[in-house]
Structures are given as C-alpha cells and as structure tokens.
Design an enzyme around this catalytic site. Structure first.
Site, mmCIF file in Angstrom:
data_model
loop_
_atom_site.group_PDB
_atom_site.id
_atom_site.type_symbol
_atom_site.label_atom_id
_atom_site.label_comp_id
_atom_site.label_asym_id
_atom_site.label_seq_id
_atom_site.Cartn_x
_atom_site.Cartn_y
_atom_site.Cartn_z
ATOM 1 N N CYS A 1 0.844 -1.204 0.000
ATOM 2 C CA CYS A 1 0.000 0.000 0.000
ATOM 3 C C CYS A 1 0.882 1.258 0.000
ATOM 4 O O CYS A 1 1.583 1.519 -0.967
ATOM 5 C CB CYS A 1 -0.981 -0.046 1.172
ATOM 6 S SG CYS A 1 -2.271 1.210 1.056
ATOM 7 N N TYR A 2 0.892 2.030 1.092
ATOM 8 C CA TYR A 2 1.741 3.229 1.129
ATOM 9 C C TYR A 2 3.198 2.869 0.837
ATOM 10 O O TYR A 2 3.914 3.603 0.154
ATOM 11 C CB TYR A 2 1.616 3.877 2.521
ATOM 12 C CG TYR A 2 2.380 5.176 2.681
ATOM 13 C CD1 TYR A 2 1.871 6.358 2.178
ATOM 14 C CD2 TYR A 2 3.601 5.201 3.356
ATOM 15 C CE1 TYR A 2 2.564 7.553 2.330
ATOM 16 C CE2 TYR A 2 4.296 6.397 3.515
ATOM 17 C CZ TYR A 2 3.772 7.570 3.001
ATOM 18 O OH TYR A 2 4.450 8.741 3.157
ATOM 19 N N GLU B 1 -2.315 -8.957 4.497
ATOM 20 C CA GLU B 1 -2.359 -9.400 5.890
ATOM 21 C C GLU B 1 -3.772 -9.555 6.437
ATOM 22 O O GLU B 1 -3.959 -10.139 7.492
ATOM 23 C CB GLU B 1 -1.554 -8.427 6.772
ATOM 24 C CG GLU B 1 -2.121 -7.018 6.916
ATOM 25 C CD GLU B 1 -1.764 -6.068 5.764
ATOM 26 O OE1 GLU B 1 -1.331 -6.558 4.700
ATOM 27 O OE2 GLU B 1 -1.945 -4.851 5.928
ATOM 28 N N SER C 1 -1.398 -12.604 38.163
ATOM 29 C CA SER C 1 -2.687 -11.921 38.155
ATOM 30 C C SER C 1 -3.822 -12.897 37.880
ATOM 31 O O SER C 1 -4.984 -12.562 38.041
ATOM 32 C CB SER C 1 -2.682 -10.856 37.056
ATOM 33 O OG SER C 1 -2.683 -11.504 35.793
ATOM 34 N N GLY C 2 -3.491 -14.082 37.436
ATOM 35 C CA GLY C 2 -4.539 -15.016 37.020
ATOM 36 C C GLY C 2 -4.712 -14.976 35.520
ATOM 37 O O GLY C 2 -5.398 -15.809 34.942
ATOM 38 N N GLY C 3 -4.101 -14.015 34.860
ATOM 39 C CA GLY C 3 -4.203 -13.924 33.401
ATOM 40 C C GLY C 3 -3.137 -14.761 32.722
ATOM 41 O O GLY C 3 -2.219 -15.274 33.370
ATOM 42 N N VAL C 4 -3.257 -14.847 31.401
ATOM 43 C CA VAL C 4 -2.376 -15.754 30.669
ATOM 44 C C VAL C 4 -0.935 -15.241 30.636
ATOM 45 O O VAL C 4 0.006 -16.032 30.748
ATOM 46 C CB VAL C 4 -2.943 -16.047 29.252
ATOM 47 C CG1 VAL C 4 -3.071 -14.795 28.428
ATOM 48 C CG2 VAL C 4 -2.100 -17.058 28.512
ATOM 49 N N SER D 1 1.014 -13.328 32.778
ATOM 50 C CA SER D 1 1.852 -13.555 33.959
ATOM 51 C C SER D 1 1.967 -15.049 34.240
ATOM 52 O O SER D 1 3.014 -15.513 34.713
ATOM 53 C CB SER D 1 1.316 -12.793 35.172
ATOM 54 O OG SER D 1 0.040 -13.231 35.528
ATOM 55 N N SER D 2 0.943 -15.821 33.922
ATOM 56 C CA SER D 2 1.016 -17.272 34.168
ATOM 57 C C SER D 2 2.074 -17.916 33.295
ATOM 58 O O SER D 2 2.884 -18.714 33.760
ATOM 59 C CB SER D 2 -0.333 -17.941 33.873
ATOM 60 O OG SER D 2 -1.333 -17.389 34.680
#
Ligand code: XMP
Length: 537
Positions: A107-108, A196, A248-251, A253-254
């Site tokens: 494109c650009y 993309e 934190s329980g999130g993906v 940090s786990s």
C-alpha cells in the site's frame, strides 16, 4: 471483525525511541517490517511470523543502519494513512534499498517505492476502500501460482498509474491500474492490496512467496520454539539470585511464571494478591494450577478486606483505579519484603506493549489503563521479561506448549482493578460485587456451553448502580439491572459487539433472573468501539 477494523478510525502506532529492542531468537531468519503508521502494521508482523519467519515491527524512522544491524533476510514497508505528497509524510530512506535484501512495499510502502524509483503515483478521483477484484496479468515471481482472478482488500486514495522503469507490472484491480509490480534484478516488490487481512484470501500465499521464494527464508520459527531459548536466557540473566513474580490469574503472567520456573525452579516465588475483585473461583484456580500442577512456590494473599475497606465511599472509576492500584503495590511490596533479598521481578510484558509504549496516541492511553493493578516501573528490581518478543496469540501457544490448563491459556483479558470498575455509578460493595460475580459466572458458563468463549475477545457483565421495578410471582420487585457486554476484537483498540444468538441470550437472562434474587432485568450493550469503550467506566 476485520471489516470493522477497516472502517474504524485509524490511530498510527507510536514508538518510544528509548524502548529496548526485543531479543531476537538466535539461529532463525528474520524479516523486518517498517511501520509507516498503517492500522495493520502489527498484523503484517504477526502474519509473517505465522509463516514461520520471526518478524519485528520497527518505526519507519529507525534508519537503514538499525535495520542492517538485525541482519534480516528481507524488509517489508507497511501501509500508512498519509498521501506520499502530503507535507511531512514519511519518506523512503534510499539506503534501505541498498541493503542487499529484497524489499516488499505494501500500500503506502508500494507508493513510496514507486515514487522513489521513477514510477507515476497520483491522487485518484475515486479511492479504493474495501473489497476489490485483482486481475493478475503477469504473475512474475511474487504472484506465481496464484489465481489470475482473486479478491483482495484495498484501502487507498493515491494510486500507482505506472511502475518505475524496468519494472514488470503484474496486476491491476478495480480502481488501480498497477496493483502489483516487481523488479527481480533490483529485489524490489510492491503490492497495493493488503495481504495481511483475512479479506485477501490469497494474502498469506503472497507473503509466503515473498518470504520463501524471494527472500529464501528458512520458515521454521514458531512461538513454541522460543521455550528452550528463553530458558537458557533466563538462567544466564539471573544466575542463582532469587526471583519473584506477581501472578494476576491472566495468561501473560502465568506463562511468564511457568517459563521462569522451568528455567530456575524454586529460585522463583510467585505472589498472588487476591483483592476480592476477581471472577468466581478464579483465585482458587490460579492457586491450584500453580501449587498443585507445577509445584511452584506461591504466596497467595487474601486481601479482600483490605481492598473493600479502601473502596468504601469511592464511586468514581478513576478514583477506584487509583485506590486499587496503590493498595496492590502496598500489599505486593509487603509480601516481597517477607520473601527477602529477591533481585529480579518477572513481568509478562508482551511485544504489543513494547510497540505501544509511546505517548500521545490512543494506544498509549489504553496502556496506562493496563498498568492499573500492575506494578510501577521504579520498584527496586531488575526485570525478567521472557515474553517481550511475543504477541498475545503466541503467548497462548507457548502456554499450551508448557502444559498450562486450557482455562488459563484461553482466559479472556480482565482488567487489573477487576470487578470494581464494572460496578458503575456507585460504590463497589461486597454485596454488589457478589451479585456481579454470580451474574458473570452464569454468563461465562452459558457462553462456554455454547462453545463461543474463544470466539469472543471479552464477555462480561456490568452492574450499574440502578434498580428498576419488575414483577415476579405476582409480586412487585425492585432489583438490579445486569448489563451483558460481549465483544469481538483483535487487539482491544477497536471492537464490535458480538451477535450472540437470541436463544442463548434468553437462556442467560432467564438464569440470571431466576437464580439471582437481587436481579430482575437484563440488558445487552450493542455499542462498538469506537464510539464506546469495551469496559464501562
Ligand atoms: P477499554 O475499556 O478502554 O479497554 O476499551 C480496552 C482493554 O483494556 C482492558 N482494561 C484494563 N486492563 N487494567 C487492565 O489491566 C485496567 O484498568 C483496564 N481498563 C480496561 C479492557 O478490559 C479491554 O480489554
């Protein structure tokens, strides 16, 4: 989803010049994507990686020396919102064409190449936005073995009317006389369409041709392949020092914690601050996964009382964030001090955080939200950031490789201040948080049963501080309104409200009203972002 992204307002990504580069994996081929401010620039880098080639997104102004330092096998110039003729529009550094590696302009990026090399670029009367038909007249090297007719996604007003001298014009589209060109001798390739996005069905094939056939990349990279490499790096970085990690329980940090534990075992201690603002059973799940499945030393702090006390009388969302953020740091520091002499802190920083750490854009504003419930930068630890080079979906792949439970790997994003900012217009009391937690549990349960959990970026409930009249069992009731918010998104910058099936919505609403005595009305939020935000504030 991408449809929505295309029509949504664009916000050019900004970069902090001082942001440290990511660590490039050794012994893999890399292709650099230079960002000219296009809304899909990150996506280009992700798609390149999906082809098995490591890719970094760098701001267009980094200069040829910086690109050369990375020794890439190829260079991609992204799209961008500017006209090549506009004052202050990003220019093409001619040295980039002298690196001895193939260059693909999208494109650009293509228009910059055309202009610099003597082609004809003009502002067309009619722009070309959305789906378009591509006709390949001369496949050349880039479009070889692809159908002569295919649909593609366009988003431009300036148009290439003639390729530079000595170039082959490969294809045209509905509104673009030259929609692809190449010069094998010069190693320069250009495409006007966006390979993309999903609306260009052969887009990934075009990228593969460029990466494999043109650049000669060995297409072996995968997110999971970083595990062994990171394990070595972490060992080398921390030696025998003590390391702590806030879970934190999130993906993110786990996965970071499990990776670090794989590297250094019990030198790592995790700290999980349960602020009482989590979703139902979330705290227990985190503790079980880490202590029982991985045997990772874990300090779990039940700090619900402390947080609720601090939140008493606080109704403004920003004030809630501040109170929670400050208290989180206090609790974390207390626990870290008990562990004593830890030198390193693990952070689940992702590649998108690295890219978006610049100031002044929408991206940066969202980032500052993200920091709430996180840790400040001036803590006295050195950082271990094993996910710095990965996008979110790649982190999930690493999590799966490391055997993390499916629930953790696919957990939807959850704000640091938790349910407190989803009790809106009033105080986040224990009673309201419990109603919200139970409503949220029903929503997640039904969405999982319907097999839709992974299709949604986020699904959650909001509890406004509003009661309305209802009638149940011949009695007049006065109960809470629960709002259902479910969105699809690629990156939280833009989002669309999810078209959940009516029958599912009915089932969710009737369960909430039957099972939760305090609730007598359920409504659905049908606002996209923009103009709304994902969370209610
Ligand atoms: P908005 O509501 O701005 O949210 O569209 C974009 C994304 O950011 C998440 N979010 C937060 N995450 N701490 C976080 O860790 C916060 O304070 C916070 N506020 C919003 C939100 O859930 C969405 O994914």
């Amino acid at each position: 989803m991408a449809d929505h992204l295309v029509t949504a307002a664009t916000a050019a990504t900004e970069f902090a010049d001082e942001s440290a580069p990511v660590e490039r994996p050794t012994a893999v081929d890399e292709v650099v994507v230079l960002d000219y401010g296009g809304q899909y620039s990150q996506l280009i880098a992700r798609r390149v990686r999906e082809c098995g080639v490591f890719s970094e997104l760098l701001p267009h102004h980094v200069g040829a020396a910086e690109v050369r330092r990375r020794k890439p096998k190829g260079l991609i110039l992204s799209g961008g919102p500017a006209s090549v003729y506009a004052d202050g529009a990003p220019k093409l550094d001619p040295e980039l064409l002298e690196l001895g590696i193939p260059v693909l302009g999208i494109c650009y990026g293509m228009q910059l190449l055309a202009l610099k090399l003597g082609g004809r670029v003009e502002g067309a009367e009619v722009g070309e936005f959305g789906r378009s038909q591509l006709t390949v007249r001369d496949p050349g090297r880039l479009l070889a073995e692809l159908p002569a007719e295919q649909s593609c996604w366009m988003s431009h007003r300036d148009t290439v009317f003639a390729a530079p001298p000595g170039f082959r014009e490969l294809a045209s589209s509905t509104e673009s006389p030259v929609a692809a060109f190449e010069s094998e001798e010069r190693g320069v390739y250009g495409i006007q369409f966006h390979p993309e996005v999903v609306h260009t069905p052969y887009g990934q094939d075009v990228l593969k041709r460029f990466l494999g056939d043109v650049c000669g990349c060995d297409m072996q990279w995968s997110a999971a392949s970083i595990v062994e490499e990171q394990v070595e790096r972490i060992r080398a970085q921390v030696g025998d020092a003590k390391v702590i990690c806030g879970l934190s329980g999130g993906v993110d940090s786990s996965v970071a914690a499990v990776l670090v534990h794989k590297a250094i075992g019990d030198q790592l201690t995790c700290i999980f601050v349960d602020h009482g603002l989590m979703r139902k059973n979330e705290g227990d799940q985190v503790v079980a996964a880490f202590r029982e499945q991985y045997g990772i030393p874990l300090v779990a702090v039940d700090a619900e009382r402390r947080f609720l006390d601090k939140l008493r009388g606080v109704t403004e969302p920003e004030a809630k964030r501040k109170v929670i953020g400050a208290e989180f740091i206090r609790v974390f520091e207390e626990e870290a001090a008990k562990i004593g002499d830890a030198k390193y802190l693990v952070q689940g920083t992702l590649y998108s955080d690295v890219i978006e750490s610049g100031g002044g854009t929408g991206a940066a504003t969202i980032k500052s939200h993200h920091n709430v419930g996180g840790l400040p930068e001036d803590l006295e630890f050195e950082l271990v950031e094993p996910l710095r080079s990965l996008f979110k979906d790649e982190v999930r792949a690493v999590g799966a490789e490391l055997g993390l439970p499916e629930r953790l790997v696919w957990r939807q994003p959850f704000p640091g201040p938790g349910l407190a900012i989803r009790v809106v217009g009033g105080e986040a009391t224990k009673e309201r948080l419990d109603v919200l937690r139970d409503a949220d549990y029903i929503l997640q349960d039904e969405i999982r049963k319907a097999g839709l959990y992974r299709d949604l970026w986020q699904s959650f409930c909001v509890l406004p501080d509003v009661r309305t009249v209802g009638v149940q069992g011949d009695e007049r009731t006065y109960g809470y309104v629960v709002v259902i918010r479910a969105v699809t998104s690629d990156d939280a910058m833009t989002a669309d409200w999810a078209r959940l099936p009516y029958d599912l919505l009915e089932q969710i609403a009737s369960r909430m009203i039957n099972e939760l005595r305090e609730v007598n009305r359920v409504v659905l939020d049908i606002t996209s972002k923009p103009p709304g935000t994902i969370e209610w504030e």
